[in-house]
Design a protein around this motif. Structure first.
Motif, short mmCIF file in Angstrom:
data_model
loop_
_atom_site.label_atom_id
_atom_site.label_comp_id
_atom_site.label_asym_id
_atom_site.label_seq_id
_atom_site.Cartn_x
_atom_site.Cartn_y
_atom_site.Cartn_z
N ARG A 160 -16.98 7.50 10.50
CA ARG A 160 -17.13 6.96 9.15
C ARG A 160 -16.49 7.93 8.17
NH1 ARG A 160 -18.65 2.12 7.92
NH2 ARG A 160 -19.78 2.76 6.10
N VAL A 161 -15.72 7.38 7.23
CA VAL A 161 -15.08 8.21 6.20
C VAL A 161 -15.28 7.57 4.83
CG1 VAL A 161 -13.32 9.21 7.72
CG2 VAL A 161 -12.86 7.08 6.54
N SER A 162 -15.24 8.41 3.80
CA SER A 162 -15.32 7.93 2.42
C SER A 162 -13.95 8.06 1.78
CB SER A 162 -16.32 8.76 1.62
OG SER A 162 -17.62 8.55 2.09
N PHE A 163 -13.62 7.10 0.92
CA PHE A 163 -12.37 7.10 0.19
C PHE A 163 -12.65 7.00 -1.30
CE2 PHE A 163 -11.34 5.02 4.23
CZ PHE A 163 -10.20 5.71 4.62
N ASP A 164 -11.85 7.67 -2.12
CA ASP A 164 -11.88 7.40 -3.55
C ASP A 164 -11.24 6.03 -3.74
OD1 ASP A 164 -13.09 9.78 -4.17
OD2 ASP A 164 -11.23 10.78 -4.77
N ALA A 165 -11.82 5.23 -4.62
CA ALA A 165 -11.34 3.86 -4.82
C ALA A 165 -10.87 3.66 -6.26
CB ALA A 165 -12.45 2.86 -4.49
N TYR A 166 -9.82 2.87 -6.41
CA TYR A 166 -9.18 2.61 -7.70
C TYR A 166 -8.88 1.12 -7.79
CZ TYR A 166 -8.40 7.62 -7.45
OH TYR A 166 -8.58 8.97 -7.35
N GLN A 167 -8.53 0.65 -8.99
CA GLN A 167 -8.06 -0.72 -9.15
C GLN A 167 -6.58 -0.71 -9.50
OE1 GLN A 167 -10.14 -3.14 -11.96
NE2 GLN A 167 -11.86 -3.48 -10.60
N ALA A 168 -5.86 -1.68 -8.92
CA ALA A 168 -4.44 -1.85 -9.25
C ALA A 168 -4.13 -3.33 -9.27
CB ALA A 168 -3.56 -1.16 -8.21
N ALA A 169 -3.11 -3.69 -10.01
CA ALA A 169 -2.63 -5.07 -10.01
C ALA A 169 -1.50 -5.17 -9.00
CB ALA A 169 -2.15 -5.47 -11.40
N VAL A 170 -1.58 -6.19 -8.16
CA VAL A 170 -0.56 -6.46 -7.14
C VAL A 170 0.06 -7.80 -7.47
CG1 VAL A 170 -0.19 -6.89 -4.68
CG2 VAL A 170 -1.89 -5.21 -5.40
N LEU A 171 1.38 -7.87 -7.43
CA LEU A 171 2.05 -9.15 -7.58
C LEU A 171 2.00 -9.82 -6.21
CD1 LEU A 171 3.54 -11.01 -9.51
CD2 LEU A 171 5.68 -9.94 -8.75
N TRP A 172 1.22 -10.90 -6.10
CA TRP A 172 0.97 -11.57 -4.83
C TRP A 172 1.30 -13.04 -4.99
CZ3 TRP A 172 0.22 -9.41 -0.27
CH2 TRP A 172 -0.29 -10.16 0.78
N GLU A 173 2.32 -13.49 -4.33
CA GLU A 173 2.79 -14.87 -4.43
C GLU A 173 3.05 -15.27 -5.88
OE1 GLU A 173 1.47 -17.25 -0.60
OE2 GLU A 173 -0.15 -17.06 -2.05
N GLY A 174 3.67 -14.37 -6.62
CA GLY A 174 4.05 -14.65 -8.00
C GLY A 174 2.93 -14.51 -9.02
#
Length: 123
Positions: free
Chosen positions: A67-81
């Motif tokens: 088990r590992v922990s990750f720092d998490a962030y938000q990003a906008a992804v262009l997905w199918e336009g």
């Protein structure tokens, strides 16, 4: 529809357009990882370049059972336009696309070097 290619290392790779909160944009090549149940991983340098905002931590179980922990962030992804805001786990690796980003899509991979990778929305 999103198209990519199988590279010489037999990784299914697709182009991905990312945007940070202040409009910073970056085009990356991301590897489809069907063993990753999150949305997306990005390396720390790219998270900093995009100016992503820290959201908290997330946990995952790796293939070896640890088990590992990750720092998490938000990003906008262009997905199918369409712009889609997703949770990004910070990982010092190649950008990875996980199964949550592929939710409600079909994934077709012609498994050979130079093979076609095709992601389409389910009807």
């Amino acid at each position: 529809m999103i198209e990519g290619v199988v590279n010489a290392s037999y990784e299914a790779v697709i182009p991905l357009s990312l945007r940070g909160p202040a409009g910073q944009a970056q085009q990356v090549e991301a590897v489809v990882d069907t063993g990753f149940t999150g949305f997306l991983t990005l390396p720390p340098s790219l998270i900093a370049r995009l100016g992503l905002v820290f959201e908290g931590t997330s946990e995952a179980t790796l293939a070896d059972g640890s088990r590992v922990s990750f720092d998490a962030y938000q990003a906008a992804v262009l997905w199918e336009g369409q712009s889609r805001v997703v949770l990004v786990d910070e990982a010092d690796t190649t950008p990875l696309i996980g199964m949550r980003l592929l939710d409600k899509h079909n994934l077709n991979i012609d498994v050979e070097t130079g093979g076609r990778v095709l992601i389409t929305a389910k009807a």
